[in-house]
Design a protein around this motif. Structure first.
Motif, mmCIF file in Angstrom:
data_model
loop_
_atom_site.group_PDB
_atom_site.id
_atom_site.type_symbol
_atom_site.label_atom_id
_atom_site.label_comp_id
_atom_site.label_asym_id
_atom_site.label_seq_id
_atom_site.Cartn_x
_atom_site.Cartn_y
_atom_site.Cartn_z
ATOM 1 N N TYR A 12 -6.766 3.771 2.724
ATOM 2 C CA TYR A 12 -7.166 2.750 1.926
ATOM 3 C C TYR A 12 -6.099 2.566 0.939
ATOM 4 O O TYR A 12 -6.071 1.326 0.287
ATOM 5 C CB TYR A 12 -8.598 2.796 1.274
ATOM 6 N N PRO A 66 -10.120 4.102 10.430
ATOM 7 C CA PRO A 66 -9.627 3.154 11.596
ATOM 8 C C PRO A 66 -9.997 3.568 12.737
ATOM 9 O O PRO A 66 -9.922 2.534 13.683
ATOM 10 C CB PRO A 66 -8.186 3.373 11.118
ATOM 11 N N ILE A 97 -3.189 2.282 1.454
ATOM 12 C CA ILE A 97 -2.137 1.363 2.135
ATOM 13 C C ILE A 97 -3.028 0.062 2.350
ATOM 14 O O ILE A 97 -2.468 -0.909 1.825
ATOM 15 C CB ILE A 97 -1.799 2.133 3.530
ATOM 16 N N VAL A 98 -3.966 0.092 3.151
ATOM 17 C CA VAL A 98 -4.559 -1.128 3.368
ATOM 18 C C VAL A 98 -5.168 -1.927 2.050
ATOM 19 O O VAL A 98 -5.387 -3.345 2.229
ATOM 20 C CB VAL A 98 -5.653 -1.054 4.665
ATOM 21 N N ALA A 99 -5.842 -1.488 1.150
ATOM 22 C CA ALA A 99 -6.291 -1.938 0.359
ATOM 23 C C ALA A 99 -5.500 -1.949 -1.173
ATOM 24 O O ALA A 99 -5.546 -2.853 -2.257
ATOM 25 C CB ALA A 99 -7.610 -1.542 0.020
ATOM 26 N N TYR A 106 1.113 -3.812 2.188
ATOM 27 C CA TYR A 106 1.408 -3.509 3.428
ATOM 28 C C TYR A 106 0.320 -3.676 4.132
ATOM 29 O O TYR A 106 -0.650 -2.908 3.954
ATOM 30 C CB TYR A 106 2.316 -2.348 3.522
ATOM 31 N N GLY A 107 0.247 -3.953 5.520
ATOM 32 C CA GLY A 107 -1.071 -4.020 6.282
ATOM 33 C C GLY A 107 -1.052 -2.714 6.993
ATOM 34 O O GLY A 107 -2.126 -2.189 7.517
ATOM 35 N N SER A 108 0.105 -1.778 7.008
ATOM 36 C CA SER A 108 -0.120 -0.657 7.812
ATOM 37 C C SER A 108 0.931 0.255 7.197
ATOM 38 O O SER A 108 1.973 -0.261 6.582
ATOM 39 C CB SER A 108 0.064 -0.733 9.175
ATOM 40 N N GLU A 159 -2.129 6.522 8.338
ATOM 41 C CA GLU A 159 -2.401 5.085 8.888
ATOM 42 C C GLU A 159 -3.917 4.890 8.886
ATOM 43 O O GLU A 159 -4.824 5.586 9.040
ATOM 44 C CB GLU A 159 -1.968 5.015 10.405
ATOM 45 N N GLY A 160 -4.346 3.603 8.107
ATOM 46 C CA GLY A 160 -5.551 3.411 7.644
ATOM 47 C C GLY A 160 -6.177 3.823 6.559
ATOM 48 O O GLY A 160 -7.119 3.684 6.195
ATOM 49 N N ASP A 208 4.589 -1.132 8.592
ATOM 50 C CA ASP A 208 5.051 -2.074 7.939
ATOM 51 C C ASP A 208 6.005 -1.607 6.689
ATOM 52 O O ASP A 208 7.011 -2.089 6.545
ATOM 53 C CB ASP A 208 4.055 -3.070 7.106
#
Length: 428
Positions: A234, A185, A236-238, A242-244, A231-232, A247
């Motif tokens: 994967y 990220p 979480i993001v994939a 949640y986007g982060s 944070e960032g 969230d």
């Protein structure tokens, strides 16, 4: 080796270590064709030679390029570290259309001393069963499996692997791989600058975390634990809705404010590899004030996770491997996404709001069955963060890749978590 038996292994990005470079020659010695695709200077430094290719094109052209390459080279097996990085995800889609076997590595679920190697995918793409009866059959077939800790990680080695991979990308990437899209990220230079600041303040943070932890452990109030993920990440993001991490944090703190007992405390612990990019202390204090939590939400930038876990009424996580550690310790766990260890008899099966008042403890027999089955089916002894463990990982993963044993029926179906994941908005 006869042509019909000769396989073609194509490696994409591996972990930050010589692991893949050492597995490749072992597969070649066994009579198979081995190829590797490099995306950046760091990749090239880890593994270069006549069996390697370099992709220097734009990301938007990658899906067609990799589909053509898979077919043209007659690839039978695609190997990668993590299956949700942007380049890797597109390669998996192309491989599945062509009927190519996908193998995905990751750091071990059972740590220290294990690596993960799964056929098909990880997380919500894993074929490992949710059904307790299927897990029990895998356990029975596996017999006794040694999961004792082995090969403790070396922070110095891990740091060197990271720096020696990323700094050449910063210095030379623009020249040799001008269109490379990194999957992290933030830039490595910012990351390392933040880490220097974190190291400078480590002693003060440790003292503050220790004092807060002692106060929590000495209190009689019910305690719940939320270990933050990176944070960032994967996961979480994939692999989550949640986007982060922010969230997810908002969801947990809001639910705790509305539904937890009035005397309960929520301990929110930083990730041990957090670089300080986000000022969690300020964010959590602001959210606690807005939600009327006062001092009921306590942030620890450090502390002893095992001690907190032992005292906690329950552990909330999105899908961190800490959830599995908590199950092994006998603590109730509520994952917010379809984690690999999420299932009947393991995790809390109700909604989050019910977890605060009646957390469901894990069934010890089912936890034991899960650990044996997951270790036998998806884990390989060894590690990339210990020099002695690296050779064990090379040997174990090579043997797993070369295995011609049929896939157990419990692992042969579609990913059992995928439908639920998509219903939650996870797009895979």
């Amino acid at each position: 080796m006869r042509g019909a038996d000769r396989r073609c292994f194509l490696f994409l990005q591996g972990p930050l270590s010589p692991l893949y470079r050492r597995i490749g020659p072992a597969l070649t010695t066994a009579g198979h064709k081995v190829l590797r695709i490099n995306f950046c200077v760091g990749d090239w430094l880890h593994w270069h030679g006549p069996e390697t290719l370099s992709y220097r094109g734009r990301f938007e052209d990658w899906p067609d390029w990799i589909a053509d390459r898979l077919e043209r080279e007659g690839v039978s097996d695609l190997v990668m570290h993590g299956d949700t990085r942007p380049y890797h995800r597109q390669a998996v889609i192309a491989a599945e259309r062509l009927g190519i076997t996908v193998h995905v590595s990751e750091l071990g679920l059972i740590r220290p001393g294990f690596m993960t190697l799964e056929r098909g995918g990880l997380g919500v793409s894993s074929r490992f069963p949710v059904d307790p009866d299927a897990v029990a059959r895998l356990q029975a077939r596996a017999g006794e499996v040694d999961i004792a800790p082995r090969h403790p990680a070396s922070f110095a080695l891990e740091a060197w692997q990271d720096v020696s991979y990323h700094l050449p990308n910063v210095a030379l990437g623009w020249l040799f791989f001008p269109h490379h899209r990194r999957h992290t990220p933030i830039s490595p230079l910012l990351d390392y600058t933040l880490w220097l600041r974190r190291l400078a303040g480590a002693s003060a943070r440790a003292r503050k975390a220790k004092a807060r932890q002692e106060a929590l452990l000495g209190s009689q109030a019910p305690l719940f634990l939320l270990p933050l993920q990176m944070e960032g990440d994967y996961q979480i993001v994939a692999q989550s809705p949640y986007g982060s991490v922010r969230d997810a944090l908002q969801v947990v703190m809001t639910s705790f404010a509305r539904h937890a007992p009035r005397d309960a405390r929520l301990a929110i612990k930083s990730h041990p590899l957090d670089n300080g990019w986000i000022d969690w202390a300020t964010e959590i204090a602001d959210r606690a004030r807005d939600l009327g939590l006062g001092d009921r939400a306590v942030f620890l930038d450090g502390g002893d996770l095992a001690a907190l876990m032992a005292r906690a009424e329950g552990v909330v996580t999105v899908n961190s491997t800490v959830g599995l550690d908590a199950l092994r310790a006998g603590r109730p766990v509520k994952p917010l996404a379809p984690a690999i260890y999420d299932g009947p008899g393991l995790t809390h099966q109700g909604e989050l709001e019910t977890f605060w008042v009646a957390p469901q403890p894990p069934d010890r027999a089912r936890v034991a069955a899960f650990l044996t089955a997951i270790a036998a089916c998806t884990q390989v002894r060894g590690t990339i963060h210990n020099r002695g463990g690296l050779q064990e990982a090379v040997e174990g993963m090579t043997a797993r890749l070369l295995s011609t044993e049929p896939v157990p029926p419990e692992l042969a179906g579609p990913p059992p978590r995928l439908e639920r994941a998509r219903a939650l908005g996870i797009r895979l």
